[in-house]
Design a protein around this motif. Sequence first.
Motif, PDB file in Angstrom:
ATOM      1  N   ALA A  94      26.737  31.392  12.384  1.00 36.74           N
ATOM      2  CA  ALA A  94      26.238  30.242  11.612  1.00 36.74           C
ATOM      3  C   ALA A  94      25.769  29.185  12.611  1.00 36.74           C
ATOM      4  O   ALA A  94      26.064  29.275  13.813  1.00 36.74           O
ATOM      5  N   PHE A  95      25.042  28.184  12.105  1.00 35.22           N
ATOM      6  CA  PHE A  95      24.498  27.157  12.989  1.00 35.22           C
ATOM      7  C   PHE A  95      24.411  25.849  12.211  1.00 35.22           C
ATOM      8  O   PHE A  95      24.286  25.844  10.984  1.00 35.22           O
ATOM      9  N   MET A  96      24.471  24.743  12.948  1.00 36.36           N
ATOM     10  CA  MET A  96      24.451  23.423  12.310  1.00 36.36           C
ATOM     11  C   MET A  96      23.430  22.533  13.012  1.00 36.36           C
ATOM     12  O   MET A  96      23.373  22.484  14.239  1.00 36.36           O
ATOM     13  N   ILE A  97      22.631  21.836  12.221  1.00 35.38           N
ATOM     14  CA  ILE A  97      21.677  20.858  12.759  1.00 35.38           C
ATOM     15  C   ILE A  97      22.012  19.496  12.165  1.00 35.38           C
ATOM     16  O   ILE A  97      22.203  19.366  10.956  1.00 35.38           O
ATOM     17  N   ILE A  98      22.112  18.494  13.045  1.00 32.48           N
ATOM     18  CA  ILE A  98      22.292  17.107  12.587  1.00 32.48           C
ATOM     19  C   ILE A  98      21.096  16.311  13.082  1.00 32.48           C
ATOM     20  O   ILE A  98      20.862  16.227  14.289  1.00 32.48           O
ATOM     21  N   GLU A  99      20.347  15.744  12.159  1.00 32.89           N
ATOM     22  CA  GLU A  99      19.213  14.904  12.562  1.00 32.89           C
ATOM     23  C   GLU A  99      19.609  13.440  12.432  1.00 32.89           C
ATOM     24  O   GLU A  99      20.053  12.984  11.370  1.00 32.89           O
ATOM     25  N   VAL A 100      19.466  12.725  13.535  1.00 26.41           N
ATOM     26  CA  VAL A 100      19.827  11.301  13.583  1.00 26.41           C
ATOM     27  C   VAL A 100      18.563  10.472  13.398  1.00 26.41           C
ATOM     28  O   VAL A 100      17.503  10.815  13.951  1.00 26.41           O
ATOM     29  N   MET A 101      18.657   9.394  12.633  1.00 28.24           N
ATOM     30  CA  MET A 101      17.510   8.501  12.427  1.00 28.24           C
ATOM     31  C   MET A 101      18.013   7.082  12.203  1.00 28.24           C
ATOM     32  O   MET A 101      19.174   6.871  11.828  1.00 28.24           O
ATOM     33  N   ALA A 102      17.145   6.126  12.479  1.00 30.94           N
ATOM     34  CA  ALA A 102      17.489   4.719  12.227  1.00 30.94           C
ATOM     35  C   ALA A 102      16.870   4.305  10.908  1.00 30.94           C
ATOM     36  O   ALA A 102      15.729   4.686  10.595  1.00 30.94           O
ATOM     37  N   ALA A 103      17.612   3.529  10.125  1.00 35.41           N
ATOM     38  CA  ALA A 103      17.066   3.011   8.872  1.00 35.41           C
ATOM     39  C   ALA A 103      15.907   2.066   9.188  1.00 35.41           C
ATOM     40  O   ALA A 103      15.970   1.292  10.151  1.00 35.41           O
ATOM     41  N   LEU A 104      14.858   2.118   8.394  1.00 34.14           N
ATOM     42  CA  LEU A 104      13.710   1.242   8.617  1.00 34.14           C
ATOM     43  C   LEU A 104      14.074  -0.193   8.249  1.00 34.14           C
ATOM     44  O   LEU A 104      14.909  -0.428   7.361  1.00 34.14           O
ATOM     45  N   PRO A 105      13.449  -1.196   8.888  1.00 36.81           N
ATOM     46  CA  PRO A 105      13.769  -2.608   8.585  1.00 36.81           C
ATOM     47  C   PRO A 105      13.568  -2.950   7.112  1.00 36.81           C
ATOM     48  O   PRO A 105      14.245  -3.813   6.569  1.00 36.81           O
ATOM     49  N   SER A 106      12.644  -2.220   6.461  1.00 39.26           N
ATOM     50  CA  SER A 106      12.337  -2.530   5.058  1.00 39.26           C
ATOM     51  C   SER A 106      13.370  -1.975   4.081  1.00 39.26           C
ATOM     52  O   SER A 106      13.366  -2.327   2.901  1.00 39.26           O
ATOM     53  N   THR A 107      14.260  -1.115   4.557  1.00 39.25           N
ATOM     54  CA  THR A 107      15.206  -0.454   3.650  1.00 39.25           C
ATOM     55  C   THR A 107      16.195  -1.456   3.055  1.00 39.25           C
ATOM     56  O   THR A 107      16.543  -2.464   3.676  1.00 39.25           O
ATOM     57  N   THR A 108      16.624  -1.163   1.848  1.00 34.48           N
ATOM     58  CA  THR A 108      17.597  -2.045   1.179  1.00 34.48           C
ATOM     59  C   THR A 108      19.029  -1.586   1.418  1.00 34.48           C
ATOM     60  O   THR A 108      19.970  -2.216   0.959  1.00 34.48           O
TER      61      THR A 108
END
Length: 615
Positions: A94-108
Amino acid sequence: MIESITDSFIRKITRSLQRGKQVHRRLPQGGLIYIDRPLPFLVIFRHPEGQPDHPTADFLKANAAYIISHQERTEELRPLVQSIANAMADQFGAFMIIEVMAALPSTTDTDLFKVLGPEHQLPTTTETIVQELQNIKLSGIHTSVSTATNKPLLQEPLCLIPEEDLKKHSILMLGLQLRPIYKNDSTGKIYPLLLRTLREKVANAIKKTVFDFVNVQTTHHPVHFQALGRQAVNRVVWRIDKQLTSISDQFRFLLLVTPVNNNEAWEEFKKAKYEKAPTFHYRLMPVDADQLKRKLYNISIEKVDDPTLGYLFRDKRHELDKMLTMLADRNKPDFLYSSMQLYGTVDDQLLKIAEGILATVPESDHKSSPEIIPVSEFVAQAEQEIAFLKEQYPGLESGVDVRDDIVGLIVSKGRLNVGTDAKIPRHRAQALIQHEVGTHILTYFNGKAQPLHQLYVGSPGYEELQEGLAVLSEWLVGGLDHTRMRILAARVVAVYHLTKGCSFTDNFWRLKDAYHFDDETAWDVTMRVHRGGGLTKDAVYLRGLVHLLNYLKEGNELEPLLIGKIRQDYIPIVQELIYRKVLRPVPIKPRYLLDSSIQPKLEQLKSGISVFNLL
């Protein structure tokens, strides 16, 4: 750096992993693929189009398998990720992928973290990462975590692996969105300390999540979540380790703050009927503290992307800075203030224990003056113990130096220095040999046997654990007597009063009048505590012993503490580096750990005893 991710490039990367090799290659537009060794997971970050986000990308560099790329490169990134994921899923089940991202400034979104996961599959893994993120504590910042579906990661334009392929190859896709509190919204400037702290904590949360996943879903069973960390250490780490060691090796701190005219100052003090503080002389300063500090802060520790090793190096730099400040302030009032920062002070609990020892322990457990062992005989016994250690580790290059500018015994740079006038009671000889050789020399060379030099140079604050171990070794070999315990307690009391503004003569008379020490002992304790302008280090002997007894009472083992010159709260760091195979097992053991007749005493320590029970 390559201009595009070609089929040939992908085949080379996949083949390297299938052969068990490390992958470390540049990708287009400054991207990076780093995979320490074949592992059943991968962490991914894609810079938003037209808005490179290097601070968030830095979160990945604490992991053992990651890719940093760009959203506009998704088309060519997709086959690379698929090839790696399929090959590693075949290898591990089995395999696992974690994608990291920053919330955009416009997000609530107001949550610090948002976990994107499958709605019906593997809820326990999602629960693990949520729980680990919730456990992150940041001063003044509320840690809240929300969850959402990972559907956006499985649809265009972000999709890296289609949903049906995830199911076919047993691949789990998670997303981790961070609210970028480490960045000023209006100016875009970074808060470096917050970024560093959060990066380290998120890396641990990811490792714990992966640990839960791989233990249940794959054939890979690491012994600890830290075993999923990076094993390979890049060259910049070894360079910085050597640079810090080089600065540390340029001065012998304890020798430079110890008087060279002890005997003459004692005679002068006696002549003045103990009413006038003596004049101490010190060795000439072999370094320019300001120049060394410039070199110290020119070391690029910020280039170390391993949070654990970066912490070790910053901690050591801070300690060296304080030591150099103390040397520049030798014999001045500011010396004491730096000493209090470096070695700590005496809290109420420790003072209470010290005063309790002085009140309850008889002044001497010998009816007459003890027999003094000739210095030459003591040296022969010490050399015999060094030979015993060398049998276990031939790389142990130590010895004994008899010197007329030394008071008593001092270990420096792995060698034992013995004063020509050292008065060592015969019944204490073996205890002192275990203290100096079986602890200080042993941990120096255990540290030297490690690839990381900081373990023999000494981590900041290592003296407390070192001296606690050394005093405990005296007890284990039956040489910790009433006189010794009273002296350790007297040092604590003298340090306490030193920090309250007490003069040399007042401290001397207190030891004589209130605690009934003879003149020479009172002089020795007072000289040690007031040397250099006020050295609070002597409180660490009793404090270290108290903390060590509590540590052993909690069921912890003695042997891991001997890996080098570390402090007690470094144990998890050392253990992590052992799990990651950055550090090696301890090569040298002291005599008391190998002697079956001492085992009952070691068992007694685990059942829990106080310093008062040691006598």
